[in-house]
Design an enzyme around this catalytic site. Structure first.
Site, mmCIF file in Angstrom:
data_model
loop_
_atom_site.group_PDB
_atom_site.id
_atom_site.type_symbol
_atom_site.label_atom_id
_atom_site.label_comp_id
_atom_site.label_asym_id
_atom_site.label_seq_id
_atom_site.Cartn_x
_atom_site.Cartn_y
_atom_site.Cartn_z
ATOM 1 N N LEU A 55 0.930 -1.159 0.061
ATOM 2 C CA LEU A 55 -0.033 0.129 0.060
ATOM 3 C C LEU A 55 0.986 1.204 -0.149
ATOM 4 O O LEU A 55 2.080 1.381 0.337
ATOM 5 C CB LEU A 55 -0.879 -0.227 1.239
ATOM 6 C CG LEU A 55 -1.915 -0.977 1.304
ATOM 7 C CD1 LEU A 55 -2.630 -0.957 2.706
ATOM 8 C CD2 LEU A 55 -3.010 -0.766 0.363
ATOM 9 N N SER A 56 0.178 2.179 -0.365
ATOM 10 C CA SER A 56 0.906 3.643 -0.257
ATOM 11 C C SER A 56 1.176 3.981 1.176
ATOM 12 O O SER A 56 0.426 3.642 2.099
ATOM 13 C CB SER A 56 0.001 4.849 -0.864
ATOM 14 O OG SER A 56 0.470 6.124 -0.726
ATOM 15 N N SER A 90 3.482 2.226 2.700
ATOM 16 C CA SER A 90 3.766 0.942 3.430
ATOM 17 C C SER A 90 5.424 0.882 3.768
ATOM 18 O O SER A 90 5.873 0.103 4.800
ATOM 19 C CB SER A 90 3.305 -0.125 2.605
ATOM 20 O OG SER A 90 4.169 -0.077 1.607
ATOM 21 N N GLY A 91 6.079 1.760 2.874
ATOM 22 C CA GLY A 91 7.617 1.848 3.059
ATOM 23 C C GLY A 91 8.396 1.162 1.923
ATOM 24 O O GLY A 91 9.646 0.947 2.116
ATOM 25 N N LYS A 92 7.799 0.935 0.809
ATOM 26 C CA LYS A 92 8.264 0.397 -0.558
ATOM 27 C C LYS A 92 9.618 1.159 -0.696
ATOM 28 O O LYS A 92 10.539 0.866 -0.860
ATOM 29 C CB LYS A 92 7.315 0.424 -1.570
ATOM 30 C CG LYS A 92 6.184 -0.532 -1.387
ATOM 31 C CD LYS A 92 5.254 -0.412 -2.514
ATOM 32 C CE LYS A 92 4.685 0.985 -2.843
ATOM 33 N NZ LYS A 92 3.842 1.582 -1.778
ATOM 34 N N SER A 102 1.371 -1.156 -7.110
ATOM 35 C CA SER A 102 0.899 -2.710 -8.222
ATOM 36 C C SER A 102 0.094 -3.333 -7.641
ATOM 37 O O SER A 102 0.346 -4.736 -7.217
ATOM 38 C CB SER A 102 2.335 -3.303 -8.677
ATOM 39 O OG SER A 102 3.049 -3.648 -7.410
#
Length: 196
Positions: A32-33, A35-37, A105
């Protein structure tokens, strides 16, 4: 496609990997937006850089400001966004790079298409499984509040679905793990894949 003939060049991916001293790979961060990606991708790139690994980060907001600026967040455009990223990533893998791709994604089928495009042996899916409540707390851009107020439509987790990975190579909960612990976990998994 008619009148297109693929040209075979002499330098191979294997030779580029030998020159760089490591194999190429795509590490796909999904979640999710908030989340820490991107945060983890950035920290991982720093750790890999210190190990002389040649990398490049592809990030959702950055790519949508250029290559994919003509796409919306409607389902078909989301799929096209990810398809284009897969093709760019495939070229970067052929160039011998470790590609760190940070994208919400949200659709399983799109991520599976990325895996097919770049090759299963070149693909590591990292699911940043952070609870939505935590993502909303971190929301410095105010996107979740806008989505809840109806100002943003097709927002993943609020007004659009997120299909979590079924069997990711790596799963991280950034509410429970520090950035350093997350990076170490990824490094442990990818170390053998990078070795020549």
């Amino acid at each position: 496609m008619k009148n297109i003939v693929k040209h075979s060049f002499e330098i191979t991916n294997n030779e580029r990997s030998q020159l760089k001293g490591h194999r190429s790979l795509m590490i796909w961060f999904t979640g999710l937006s908030g989340s820490g990606k991107s945060t983890i991708a950035n920290a991982l790139e720093i750790a890999l850089f210190k190990r002389n690994i040649h990398t490049y980060i592809l990030d959702g907001d950055n790519v949508r400001g250029g290559l994919n600026k003509n796409l919306t967040f409607a389902p078909d455009d989301r799929t096209e966004n990810i398809r284009r990223i897969a093709e760019v990533g495939k070229l970067m893998i052929d160039a011998g790079l470790v590609v760190l791709s940070a994208f919400v994604s949200p659709y399983l089928k799109d991520r599976e298409e990325v895996r097919k495009t770049v090759g299963d042996h070149n693909f590591i899916e990292v699911y940043i499984n952070t609870p939505i409540e935590e993502c909303e707390k971190r929301d410095v851009k105010g996107l979740y509040a806008k989505a809840r107020n109806g100002e943003i439509k097709d927002f993943t987790g609020i007004s659009a679905p997120y299909e979590a990975p079924v069997n990711p190579e790596i799963e991280l909960n950034t509410k429970e793990l520090t950035i350093e612990e997350s990076v170490d976990k990824i490094l442990d998994i990818i170390e053998q894949k990078l070795a020549l």
